[in-house]
Design a protein around this motif. Structure first.
Motif, PDB file in Angstrom:
ATOM      1  N   SER A 142      22.865  51.681 -61.593  1.00  0.00           N
ATOM      2  CA  SER A 142      22.904  53.037 -62.136  1.00  0.00           C
ATOM      3  C   SER A 142      24.056  53.781 -61.481  1.00  0.00           C
ATOM      4  O   SER A 142      24.314  53.592 -60.281  1.00  0.00           O
ATOM      5  CB  SER A 142      21.583  53.747 -61.811  1.00  0.00           C
ATOM      6  OG  SER A 142      21.742  55.150 -61.922  1.00  0.00           O
ATOM      7  N   ILE A 143      24.702  54.639 -62.233  1.00  0.00           N
ATOM      8  CA  ILE A 143      25.804  55.427 -61.662  1.00  0.00           C
ATOM      9  C   ILE A 143      25.246  56.411 -60.636  1.00  0.00           C
ATOM     10  O   ILE A 143      25.979  56.894 -59.772  1.00  0.00           O
ATOM     11  CB  ILE A 143      26.608  56.146 -62.779  1.00  0.00           C
ATOM     12  CG1 ILE A 143      27.999  56.566 -62.265  1.00  0.00           C
ATOM     13  CG2 ILE A 143      25.858  57.345 -63.332  1.00  0.00           C
ATOM     14  CD1 ILE A 143      28.949  55.450 -61.985  1.00  0.00           C
ATOM     15  N   ARG A 144      23.955  56.672 -60.696  1.00  0.00           N
ATOM     16  CA  ARG A 144      23.357  57.619 -59.747  1.00  0.00           C
ATOM     17  C   ARG A 144      23.372  57.074 -58.322  1.00  0.00           C
ATOM     18  O   ARG A 144      23.187  57.809 -57.370  1.00  0.00           O
ATOM     19  CB  ARG A 144      21.934  57.974 -60.179  1.00  0.00           C
ATOM     20  CG  ARG A 144      21.944  58.683 -61.519  1.00  0.00           C
ATOM     21  CD  ARG A 144      20.582  59.157 -61.912  1.00  0.00           C
ATOM     22  NE  ARG A 144      20.142  60.268 -61.091  1.00  0.00           N
ATOM     23  CZ  ARG A 144      18.971  60.847 -61.212  1.00  0.00           C
ATOM     24  NH1 ARG A 144      18.112  60.412 -62.112  1.00  0.00           N
ATOM     25  NH2 ARG A 144      18.642  61.867 -60.443  1.00  0.00           N
ATOM     26  N   HIS A 159      25.205  52.647 -68.407  1.00  0.00           N
ATOM     27  CA  HIS A 159      26.353  51.734 -68.522  1.00  0.00           C
ATOM     28  C   HIS A 159      27.348  52.146 -67.431  1.00  0.00           C
ATOM     29  O   HIS A 159      28.405  52.700 -67.698  1.00  0.00           O
ATOM     30  CB  HIS A 159      26.959  51.889 -69.927  1.00  0.00           C
ATOM     31  CG  HIS A 159      27.913  50.817 -70.342  1.00  0.00           C
ATOM     32  ND1 HIS A 159      28.443  49.892 -69.461  1.00  0.00           N
ATOM     33  CD2 HIS A 159      28.463  50.530 -71.557  1.00  0.00           C
ATOM     34  CE1 HIS A 159      29.266  49.080 -70.141  1.00  0.00           C
ATOM     35  NE2 HIS A 159      29.288  49.457 -71.403  1.00  0.00           N
ATOM     36  N   PRO A 160      26.969  51.866 -66.166  1.00  0.00           N
ATOM     37  CA  PRO A 160      27.728  52.448 -65.048  1.00  0.00           C
ATOM     38  C   PRO A 160      29.191  52.020 -64.952  1.00  0.00           C
ATOM     39  O   PRO A 160      30.027  52.826 -64.559  1.00  0.00           O
ATOM     40  CB  PRO A 160      26.950  51.991 -63.806  1.00  0.00           C
ATOM     41  CG  PRO A 160      26.048  50.887 -64.267  1.00  0.00           C
ATOM     42  CD  PRO A 160      25.773  51.132 -65.705  1.00  0.00           C
ATOM     43  N   THR A 161      29.520  50.781 -65.326  1.00  0.00           N
ATOM     44  CA  THR A 161      30.937  50.387 -65.191  1.00  0.00           C
ATOM     45  C   THR A 161      31.793  51.054 -66.261  1.00  0.00           C
ATOM     46  O   THR A 161      32.965  51.340 -66.039  1.00  0.00           O
ATOM     47  CB  THR A 161      31.136  48.851 -65.206  1.00  0.00           C
ATOM     48  OG1 THR A 161      30.788  48.325 -66.493  1.00  0.00           O
ATOM     49  CG2 THR A 161      30.292  48.170 -64.146  1.00  0.00           C
ATOM     50  N   GLN A 162      31.190  51.348 -67.421  1.00  0.00           N
ATOM     51  CA  GLN A 162      31.901  52.127 -68.442  1.00  0.00           C
ATOM     52  C   GLN A 162      32.208  53.514 -67.872  1.00  0.00           C
ATOM     53  O   GLN A 162      33.311  54.045 -68.036  1.00  0.00           O
ATOM     54  CB  GLN A 162      31.048  52.244 -69.713  1.00  0.00           C
ATOM     55  CG  GLN A 162      31.666  53.112 -70.801  1.00  0.00           C
ATOM     56  CD  GLN A 162      32.859  52.469 -71.505  1.00  0.00           C
ATOM     57  OE1 GLN A 162      32.819  51.279 -71.803  1.00  0.00           O
ATOM     58  NE2 GLN A 162      33.914  53.233 -71.736  1.00  0.00           N
ATOM     59  N   HIS A 179      24.910  58.911 -71.097  1.00  0.00           N
ATOM     60  CA  HIS A 179      23.888  59.165 -70.074  1.00  0.00           C
ATOM     61  C   HIS A 179      24.502  58.982 -68.686  1.00  0.00           C
ATOM     62  O   HIS A 179      24.413  59.855 -67.820  1.00  0.00           O
ATOM     63  CB  HIS A 179      22.687  58.231 -70.260  1.00  0.00           C
ATOM     64  CG  HIS A 179      21.957  58.461 -71.556  1.00  0.00           C
ATOM     65  ND1 HIS A 179      21.058  57.562 -72.082  1.00  0.00           N
ATOM     66  CD2 HIS A 179      22.011  59.495 -72.440  1.00  0.00           C
ATOM     67  CE1 HIS A 179      20.586  58.044 -73.232  1.00  0.00           C
ATOM     68  NE2 HIS A 179      21.157  59.216 -73.463  1.00  0.00           N
ATOM     69  N   SER A 180      25.123  57.819 -68.484  1.00  0.00           N
ATOM     70  CA  SER A 180      25.740  57.561 -67.177  1.00  0.00           C
ATOM     71  C   SER A 180      26.840  58.573 -66.880  1.00  0.00           C
ATOM     72  O   SER A 180      26.944  59.085 -65.766  1.00  0.00           O
ATOM     73  CB  SER A 180      26.386  56.167 -67.146  1.00  0.00           C
ATOM     74  OG  SER A 180      25.423  55.166 -67.264  1.00  0.00           O
ATOM     75  N   LEU A 181      27.648  58.843 -67.896  1.00  0.00           N
ATOM     76  CA  LEU A 181      28.798  59.730 -67.680  1.00  0.00           C
ATOM     77  C   LEU A 181      28.348  61.144 -67.297  1.00  0.00           C
ATOM     78  O   LEU A 181      28.958  61.786 -66.440  1.00  0.00           O
ATOM     79  CB  LEU A 181      29.675  59.743 -68.942  1.00  0.00           C
ATOM     80  CG  LEU A 181      30.992  60.516 -68.856  1.00  0.00           C
ATOM     81  CD1 LEU A 181      31.878  60.034 -67.704  1.00  0.00           C
ATOM     82  CD2 LEU A 181      31.770  60.400 -70.178  1.00  0.00           C
ATOM     83  N   TYR A 206      34.836  63.523 -75.659  1.00  0.00           N
ATOM     84  CA  TYR A 206      34.331  62.160 -75.486  1.00  0.00           C
ATOM     85  C   TYR A 206      33.421  61.860 -76.677  1.00  0.00           C
ATOM     86  O   TYR A 206      32.294  62.334 -76.759  1.00  0.00           O
ATOM     87  CB  TYR A 206      33.574  62.052 -74.164  1.00  0.00           C
ATOM     88  CG  TYR A 206      33.207  60.622 -73.780  1.00  0.00           C
ATOM     89  CD1 TYR A 206      34.022  59.895 -72.919  1.00  0.00           C
ATOM     90  CD2 TYR A 206      32.063  60.005 -74.281  1.00  0.00           C
ATOM     91  CE1 TYR A 206      33.709  58.583 -72.555  1.00  0.00           C
ATOM     92  CE2 TYR A 206      31.739  58.697 -73.937  1.00  0.00           C
ATOM     93  CZ  TYR A 206      32.567  58.003 -73.068  1.00  0.00           C
ATOM     94  OH  TYR A 206      32.247  56.700 -72.719  1.00  0.00           O
ATOM     95  N   VAL A 207      33.961  61.103 -77.620  1.00  0.00           N
ATOM     96  CA  VAL A 207      33.273  60.880 -78.900  1.00  0.00           C
ATOM     97  C   VAL A 207      32.500  59.564 -78.828  1.00  0.00           C
ATOM     98  O   VAL A 207      32.985  58.593 -78.250  1.00  0.00           O
ATOM     99  CB  VAL A 207      34.305  60.822 -80.051  1.00  0.00           C
ATOM    100  CG1 VAL A 207      33.620  60.762 -81.406  1.00  0.00           C
ATOM    101  CG2 VAL A 207      35.251  62.021 -79.987  1.00  0.00           C
ATOM    102  N   THR A 208      31.305  59.545 -79.430  1.00  0.00           N
ATOM    103  CA  THR A 208      30.516  58.309 -79.411  1.00  0.00           C
ATOM    104  C   THR A 208      30.010  57.944 -80.804  1.00  0.00           C
ATOM    105  O   THR A 208      29.877  58.798 -81.681  1.00  0.00           O
ATOM    106  CB  THR A 208      29.282  58.425 -78.480  1.00  0.00           C
ATOM    107  OG1 THR A 208      28.413  59.447 -78.990  1.00  0.00           O
ATOM    108  CG2 THR A 208      29.693  58.770 -77.060  1.00  0.00           C
TER     109      THR A 208
END
Ligand code: NCD
Length: 310
Positions: A11-13, A136-139, A172-174, A227-229
């Motif tokens: 997790s990016i957290r 998606h922490p590495t993203q 979410h991660s970002l 940041y478009v998804t």
């Protein structure tokens, strides 16, 4: 995370500001190696297991490119089809096997929490390459690198996150990372695809300025980063619900008339219809550069975890 050696990336957290800073700076040094202009063998003899239970182009190939550029090798699968998963093998058993064949495992799986579960079965480091609608922490690290590289700083930037904020794991991660780093946030989504409440609560607790909007026009003037998804079709329990929101947003040259001159447009890709191809030629379009940045960022991370990086 004080030292990266042998650590999981779930997790990016789990990343402090200092950890993020370490990765971004290491990634910058990796760019010439990622471009093939400089040689490094810091992962010589290392094997990375890449297990992709869900489709992927950039994440899997950039991990493979990253490990190869550093003199290591990747083995794995790009779909569970053709593996023993089809015979009913559990994730736990597959992880135990791949652990025996490699030095670290990259896992993408449709179930939220799958990477954390896998880490419980493996002594070797597990890297979450996307767990359902989770993280998606590495993203996120490559997204942060892209903003930092382009703008020089992340703190104080106004970042508009657009599209599927409910099911999109990248956003979410970002959001967690941008909240940690002190960016201003705008959340633009259809009413049915808003950012999960617990993530909004987290942003509030951090005391940050943020705005919720349903229309792109409400966000375009103030954004430094758009940041478009993609609407995450595969996560909708009901296909009719997807049809109601498909094509909700389309960024095109017309919309950009109201944008800041130095607005950057990012997208984790793949895009479907949410960014018109006529935007590709504008100076705002950064999504292909962003996808390249996945290589030096993943090189830096792998080097810190498995190689000689510190
Ligand atoms: C994203 C993902 O898999 O979450 N893709 C990626 O890794 N670049 C975004 C998406 O599939 O829409």
């Amino acid at each position: 995370m004080s030292s990266f050696r042998g650590r999981d990336v779930l997790s990016i957290r789990d990343f402090s500001r200092a950890d993020i800073d370490t990765v971004l700076k290491a990634a910058r040094k990796m760019v010439p190696v990622a471009l093939g202009k400089k040689v490094s063998r810091s992962l010589e003899g290392k094997i990375l297991g890449t297990l992709f239970y869900e489709p992927s182009t950039r994440t899997r190939l950039s991990f493979e490119s990253a490990v190869s550029r550093l003199g290591g090798r990747a083995l794995g699968f790009s779909s569970a089809e053709g593996t023993s998963v089809q015979k009913g093998e559990t994730l736990a058993d597959t992880i135990r096997m791949v652990e025996a064949y490699s030095d670290g495992i990259v896992l993408r799986h449709p179930q939220e929490g799958a990477a954390r579960l896998a880490a419980g079965f493996s002594e070797k480091p597990v890297i979450n390459a996307g767990d359902g609608a989770g993280q998606h922490p590495t993203q996120t690290l490559l997204d942060l690198y892209t903003i930092w590289d382009e703008k020089g700083t992340i703190e104080g930037q106004t970042v508009a996150l657009v599209g599927d904020l409910k099911y999109g794991r990248t956003v979410h991660s970002l959001t967690y990372a941008l909240a940690e780093l002190g960016a201003n946030l705008m959340f633009v989504s259809p009413p049915t695809l808003e950012m999960p409440r617990e993530i909004i609560e987290h942003v509030k607790e951090k005391g940050l300025t943020f705005r919720l909007a349903h229309r792109l026009e409400e966000a375009i003037r103030d954004a430094d980063v758009l940041y478009v998804t993609r609407i995450q079709k595969e996560r909708f329990p009901d296909p009719q619900e997807y049809e109601k929101v498909a094509g909700s947003y389309r960024v095109d040259a017309d919309l950009l008339r109201d944008a800041k001159r130095d607005l950057i447009i990012m997208h984790p890709l793949p895009r479907v219809t949410e960014i018109s191809p006529d935007v590709d030629r504008t100076k705002h379009a950064l999504y292909f550069k962003q996808a390249f940045n996945g290589v030096p960022v993943r090189m830096a991370l792998l080097d810190l975890i498995l190689g000689g990086g510190s």
